[in-house]
Design a protein around this motif. Structure first.
Motif, PDB file in Angstrom:
ATOM      1  N   UNK A   1      36.864 -77.872  53.232  1.00  0.00           N
ATOM      2  CA  UNK A   1      36.034 -76.977  54.043  1.00  0.00           C
ATOM      3  C   UNK A   1      34.985 -76.295  53.170  1.00  0.00           C
ATOM      4  N   UNK A   2      35.415 -75.779  52.022  1.00  0.00           N
ATOM      5  CA  UNK A   2      34.465 -75.121  51.126  1.00  0.00           C
ATOM      6  C   UNK A   2      33.442 -76.115  50.579  1.00  0.00           C
ATOM      7  N   UNK A   3      33.886 -77.326  50.264  1.00  0.00           N
ATOM      8  CA  UNK A   3      32.949 -78.357  49.789  1.00  0.00           C
ATOM      9  C   UNK A   3      31.913 -78.686  50.864  1.00  0.00           C
TER      10      UNK A   3
ATOM     11  N   UNK B   1      28.894 -65.881  50.638  1.00  0.00           N
ATOM     12  CA  UNK B   1      29.802 -65.492  49.558  1.00  0.00           C
ATOM     13  C   UNK B   1      31.099 -64.909  50.106  1.00  0.00           C
ATOM     14  N   UNK B   2      31.021 -64.134  51.178  1.00  0.00           N
ATOM     15  CA  UNK B   2      32.237 -63.573  51.777  1.00  0.00           C
ATOM     16  C   UNK B   2      33.150 -64.669  52.309  1.00  0.00           C
ATOM     17  N   UNK B   3      32.566 -65.685  52.944  1.00  0.00           N
ATOM     18  CA  UNK B   3      33.382 -66.805  53.423  1.00  0.00           C
ATOM     19  C   UNK B   3      34.094 -67.482  52.256  1.00  0.00           C
ATOM     20  N   UNK B   4      33.351 -67.795  51.190  1.00  0.00           N
ATOM     21  CA  UNK B   4      33.946 -68.469  50.041  1.00  0.00           C
ATOM     22  C   UNK B   4      35.011 -67.595  49.386  1.00  0.00           C
TER      23      UNK B   4
ATOM     24  N   UNK C   1      40.897 -70.754  56.931  1.00  0.00           N
ATOM     25  CA  UNK C   1      39.735 -71.192  56.178  1.00  0.00           C
ATOM     26  C   UNK C   1      38.861 -72.105  57.020  1.00  0.00           C
ATOM     27  N   UNK C   2      38.842 -71.886  58.325  1.00  0.00           N
ATOM     28  CA  UNK C   2      37.998 -72.678  59.214  1.00  0.00           C
ATOM     29  C   UNK C   2      36.538 -72.499  58.803  1.00  0.00           C
ATOM     30  N   UNK C   3      35.830 -73.598  58.846  1.00  0.00           N
ATOM     31  CA  UNK C   3      34.412 -73.546  58.481  1.00  0.00           C
ATOM     32  C   UNK C   3      33.636 -72.766  59.533  1.00  0.00           C
ATOM     33  N   UNK C   4      32.734 -71.925  59.111  1.00  0.00           N
ATOM     34  CA  UNK C   4      31.873 -71.223  60.067  1.00  0.00           C
ATOM     35  C   UNK C   4      30.882 -72.210  60.673  1.00  0.00           C
ATOM     36  N   UNK C   5      30.191 -71.776  61.688  1.00  0.00           N
ATOM     37  CA  UNK C   5      29.136 -72.611  62.270  1.00  0.00           C
ATOM     38  C   UNK C   5      28.068 -72.804  61.204  1.00  0.00           C
ATOM     39  N   UNK C   6      27.840 -74.033  60.824  1.00  0.00           N
ATOM     40  CA  UNK C   6      26.904 -74.319  59.741  1.00  0.00           C
ATOM     41  C   UNK C   6      25.485 -74.379  60.287  1.00  0.00           C
ATOM     42  N   UNK C   7      24.732 -73.369  59.924  1.00  0.00           N
ATOM     43  CA  UNK C   7      23.327 -73.269  60.292  1.00  0.00           C
ATOM     44  C   UNK C   7      22.560 -72.779  59.071  1.00  0.00           C
ATOM     45  N   UNK C   8      21.259 -73.040  59.024  1.00  0.00           N
ATOM     46  CA  UNK C   8      20.483 -72.489  57.911  1.00  0.00           C
ATOM     47  C   UNK C   8      20.582 -70.964  57.834  1.00  0.00           C
TER      48      UNK C   8
ATOM     49  N   UNK D   1      36.821 -65.168  50.766  1.00  0.00           N
ATOM     50  CA  UNK D   1      37.998 -65.061  51.638  1.00  0.00           C
ATOM     51  C   UNK D   1      38.827 -66.339  51.584  1.00  0.00           C
ATOM     52  N   UNK D   2      38.170 -67.466  51.620  1.00  0.00           N
ATOM     53  CA  UNK D   2      38.884 -68.735  51.565  1.00  0.00           C
ATOM     54  C   UNK D   2      39.632 -68.883  50.243  1.00  0.00           C
ATOM     55  N   UNK D   3      38.980 -68.514  49.163  1.00  0.00           N
ATOM     56  CA  UNK D   3      39.631 -68.608  47.846  1.00  0.00           C
ATOM     57  C   UNK D   3      40.806 -67.641  47.735  1.00  0.00           C
ATOM     58  N   UNK D   4      40.640 -66.435  48.254  1.00  0.00           N
ATOM     59  CA  UNK D   4      41.724 -65.452  48.131  1.00  0.00           C
ATOM     60  C   UNK D   4      42.923 -65.838  48.975  1.00  0.00           C
ATOM     61  N   UNK D   5      42.678 -66.489  50.112  1.00  0.00           N
ATOM     62  CA  UNK D   5      43.764 -66.888  50.993  1.00  0.00           C
ATOM     63  C   UNK D   5      44.602 -68.000  50.387  1.00  0.00           C
ATOM     64  N   UNK D   6      43.987 -68.915  49.702  1.00  0.00           N
ATOM     65  CA  UNK D   6      44.697 -70.093  49.192  1.00  0.00           C
ATOM     66  C   UNK D   6      44.829 -70.054  47.671  1.00  0.00           C
ATOM     67  N   UNK D   7      43.719 -70.095  46.974  1.00  0.00           N
ATOM     68  CA  UNK D   7      43.748 -70.288  45.522  1.00  0.00           C
ATOM     69  C   UNK D   7      44.210 -69.064  44.746  1.00  0.00           C
ATOM     70  N   UNK D   8      43.711 -67.882  45.104  1.00  0.00           N
ATOM     71  CA  UNK D   8      44.077 -66.684  44.348  1.00  0.00           C
ATOM     72  C   UNK D   8      45.543 -66.312  44.535  1.00  0.00           C
ATOM     73  N   UNK D   9      46.122 -66.729  45.641  1.00  0.00           N
ATOM     74  CA  UNK D   9      47.526 -66.414  45.903  1.00  0.00           C
ATOM     75  C   UNK D   9      48.379 -67.683  45.879  1.00  0.00           C
ATOM     76  N   UNK D  10      48.016 -68.626  45.020  1.00  0.00           N
ATOM     77  CA  UNK D  10      48.719 -69.915  44.984  1.00  0.00           C
ATOM     78  C   UNK D  10      50.184 -69.754  44.618  1.00  0.00           C
TER      79      UNK D  10
END
Length: 193
Positions: free
Chosen positions: A90-92, A24-27, A7-14, A29-38
């Motif tokens: 990271x998502x925040x 949306x894909x980043x969010x 869930x590494x943060x991508x390069x934050x650019x506009x 993927x991050x949710x499915x990796x951690x929260x959806x499979x808790x």
């Protein structure tokens, strides 16, 4: 067990923020990796062979898995600190950055000239609604900052729902803290400073 590195943060650019599908894909993927499979992540923390095999455990059907499957307190704490809260932070960070982009002026908006032209044309239009009640209808094209702001609001709502669900499962399986997920995350943030 899920790794925080997934869930590494991508390069934050506009540009990242304005690519709504990528955001949306980043969010997602991050949710499915951690929260959806808790549940699976927490099951991976359970070590049933720690005390060795007890033959009497097969003599009776075990229907109350919660009482029998207590996860080690240290393993739970490490999971929360190193995986769960890291992913949430990271998502925040991504949502906060993109919210800042959404509230900033956008000099590179490709549709800015088109919207300004339409706005000028609509100000000059004379409408007699008695003759044509539909002629006054105007649907201005939404600026990409407005679209991004709407997306961020929706994603923050989704984030709150998912975190509340995840936190209730973590509390159930790890022995619970009576704090909310917001309080637990704020406490973790204070410890990180």
């Amino acid at each position: 067990m899920a790794q925080a590195s997934s869930t590494q943060a991508p390069a934050l650019t506009p540009k990242f923020c304005f690519d709504e599908r990528l955001l949306q894909d980043f969010l997602r993927l991050s949710r499915s990796t951690i929260d959806d499979s808790i549940t699976q992540n927490l099951n991976a923390l359970f070590t049933p062979a720690r005390n060795g095999f007890d033959p009497s455990s097969t003599a009776m059907r075990q229907t109350h898995s919660k009482s029998q499957r207590s996860i080690d307190e240290e393993a739970c704490r490490e999971f929360k600190d190193n995986v769960l809260f890291t992913s949430w932070q990271t998502r925040s960070d991504v949502l906060n950055y993109c919210a800042g982009v959404a509230t900033s002026p956008d000099p590179e908006d490709p549709d800015l000239v088109l919207r300004q032209t339409e706005s000028a044309r609509d100000r000059e239009r004379v409408v007699d609604e008695r003759l044509d009640p539909y002629s006054a209808r105007f649907f201005p094209q939404e600026a990409r900052t407005e679209s991004l702001a709407s997306l961020i609001r929706n994603q923050r709502s989704v984030e709150g729902i998912i975190r509340a669900r995840t936190w209730s499962i973590v509390n159930e399986r790890c022995g619970g803290s009576f704090s909310s997920w917001e309080e637990a995350l704020d406490d973790w943030r204070r410890k990180q400073q």
